[in-house]
Write a protein that holds these residues in place. Structure first.
Motif, PDB file in Angstrom:
ATOM      1  N   ARG A   1      10.285   9.173  -6.309  1.00  0.00           N
ATOM      2  CA  ARG A   1      11.075   8.216  -6.943  1.00  0.00           C
ATOM      3  C   ARG A   1      12.491   8.320  -6.375  1.00  0.00           C
ATOM      4  NH1 ARG A   1       9.690   6.322 -11.856  1.00  0.00           N
ATOM      5  NH2 ARG A   1      11.727   6.534 -12.491  1.00  0.00           N
TER       6      ARG A   1
ATOM      7  N   ARG B   1       4.129   1.510  -1.000  1.00  0.00           N
ATOM      8  CA  ARG B   1       4.592   1.953  -2.192  1.00  0.00           C
ATOM      9  C   ARG B   1       3.519   2.328  -3.276  1.00  0.00           C
ATOM     10  NH1 ARG B   1       8.871  -3.400  -2.849  1.00  0.00           N
ATOM     11  NH2 ARG B   1       9.805  -2.786  -0.658  1.00  0.00           N
ATOM     12  N   ALA B   2       2.287   1.871  -3.364  1.00  0.00           N
ATOM     13  CA  ALA B   2       1.571   2.383  -4.295  1.00  0.00           C
ATOM     14  C   ALA B   2       1.400   4.004  -4.075  1.00  0.00           C
ATOM     15  CB  ALA B   2       0.002   1.713  -4.087  1.00  0.00           C
ATOM     16  N   CYS B   3       1.496   4.463  -2.627  1.00  0.00           N
ATOM     17  CA  CYS B   3       1.287   5.847  -2.283  1.00  0.00           C
ATOM     18  C   CYS B   3       2.382   6.566  -2.943  1.00  0.00           C
ATOM     19  CB  CYS B   3       1.017   6.044  -0.683  1.00  0.00           C
ATOM     20  SG  CYS B   3      -0.499   5.342  -0.099  1.00  0.00           S
TER      21      CYS B   3
ATOM     22  N   TYR C   1       0.986  -1.257   0.124  1.00  0.00           N
ATOM     23  CA  TYR C   1      -0.110  -0.165   0.103  1.00  0.00           C
ATOM     24  C   TYR C   1       0.944   1.282  -0.067  1.00  0.00           C
ATOM     25  CZ  TYR C   1      -3.011   3.729   1.746  1.00  0.00           C
ATOM     26  OH  TYR C   1      -3.622   4.861   2.157  1.00  0.00           O
TER      27      TYR C   1
ATOM     28  N   ASP D   1       4.305   5.674  -5.490  1.00  0.00           N
ATOM     29  CA  ASP D   1       4.121   5.960  -6.704  1.00  0.00           C
ATOM     30  C   ASP D   1       3.162   6.993  -7.183  1.00  0.00           C
ATOM     31  OD1 ASP D   1       6.163   3.848  -7.435  1.00  0.00           O
ATOM     32  OD2 ASP D   1       4.511   2.285  -7.394  1.00  0.00           O
ATOM     33  N   ALA D   2       1.837   7.325  -6.492  1.00  0.00           N
ATOM     34  CA  ALA D   2       0.968   8.106  -6.666  1.00  0.00           C
ATOM     35  C   ALA D   2       1.065   9.300  -6.807  1.00  0.00           C
ATOM     36  CB  ALA D   2      -0.166   7.826  -6.023  1.00  0.00           C
ATOM     37  N   ILE D   3       2.261   9.953  -5.670  1.00  0.00           N
ATOM     38  CA  ILE D   3       2.770  11.095  -5.448  1.00  0.00           C
ATOM     39  C   ILE D   3       4.070  11.451  -6.230  1.00  0.00           C
ATOM     40  CG2 ILE D   3       1.526  11.243  -3.210  1.00  0.00           C
ATOM     41  CD1 ILE D   3       4.221  11.044  -1.818  1.00  0.00           C
ATOM     42  N   GLY D   4       4.552  10.502  -6.829  1.00  0.00           N
ATOM     43  CA  GLY D   4       5.665  10.628  -7.584  1.00  0.00           C
ATOM     44  C   GLY D   4       6.919  10.568  -6.727  1.00  0.00           C
TER      45      GLY D   4
END
Length: 284
Positions: A113, A104-106, A102, A108-111
């Protein structure tokens, strides 16, 4: 929105209480020394809070550690914002992988990196109206509370516990991501798969206030079988405050041992010192 350490956080049960608290916060100087220009209202989330710490390189996220937080109300605080402790979550715990995925998905969603990230995630308990089968099948109800593009804070007091539990730290993983083309980062595991030793950060909760005359509890804490390290900044002559938020804890102790039962026993001994007048801090 520009402060830290649960500064100004309160759980409010009415519009009138929210208006009064808003008025007290707006324009006030926060713990970072800046005036509050905005106030954030959030839905109250019941459940246990976890800290999920990652390091990212080129969009590849690697988990450094997951902490389970023990936060409670104390000394009249209106919300569970007083830290009592944090434990490294066992990677074998069924919540571990869902929390990591969960988070890591967050990211990715906020960018986010590159570099370190410190996320706080709450997991809601199963609803009482759910059937037993529904509770078994329902995925953990994770909700992101906040995420920061930095290492876990607290001035690095958690480093001894993290190193003992996992063999590495978020700081060492940042180093590995930055040097030699990230070779060591690429070779590091995607996430810890076992805890090497039992560990815990114990935050000292003060139930008393006054001028400190002596610190008899320090010697008792250092004599505990699982004592590993400590930050005990208060000295005779300092003022002791009751703990009502993250900023008013009275010190930190790192417990590490091969036997988790010993860590639990030593935490209980510390809690007993906190409650007994004069046992941890003798007041003038």
């Amino acid at each position: 929105t520009e402060s830290a350490g649960s500064d100004g956080v309160a759980r409010l049960g009415s519009v009138a209480a929210a208006r009064a608290h808003f008025g007290a916060l707006l324009g006030a100087i926060n713990v970072c020394g800046q005036p509050n220009e905005t106030v954030l209202a959030q839905e109250y989330l019941a459940g246990v809070e976890y800290c999920v710490d990652h390091v990212s390189r080129g969009g590849k996220h690697k988990t450094a550690i997951v902490w389970a937080c023990d936060k409670r109300a104390a000394n009249g605080a209106t919300a569970d914002i007083v830290y009592f402790g944090m434990r490294p979550l066992d990677p074998a715990d069924p919540l571990y992988d869902p929390l990591v995925d969960y988070t890591r998905a967050c990211l990715d969603a906020i960018g986010l990196r590159e570099g370190a990230s410190h996320a706080e995630v709450k997991v809601a308990p199963p609803r009482a109206r759910d059937s037993e089968l529904a509770r078994m099948l329902r995925a953990p109800d994770c909700c992101l509370v906040e995420v920061n593009c930095r290492c876990h804070g607290n001035s690095g007091a958690w480093l001894p516990s993290a190193r003992a539990a996992t063999g590495a730290t978020q700081v060492s993983l940042v180093r590995d991501a930055a040097l030699d083309g990230g070779a060591a980062f690429d070779a590091a595991p995607d996430r810890p798969r076992a805890l090497r030793r039992a560990a815990m950060q114990v935050f000292l909760c003060s139930y008393f206030e006054g001028d400190i005359a002596a610190t008899p509890g320090y010697e008792a804490i250092r004599a505990l079988p699982s004592f590993h390290a400590a930050e005990l900044p208060l000295r005779p002559g300092d003022a002791l405050a009751r703990s009502v938020c993250c900023c008013t804890i009275a010190g930190q102790v790192q417990l590490v041992h091969d036997d988790p039962r010993q860590v639990a026993e030593d935490e209980a001994a510390i809690r007993a010192l906190e409650r007994e007048p004069g046992a941890l801090f003798e007041l003038a």
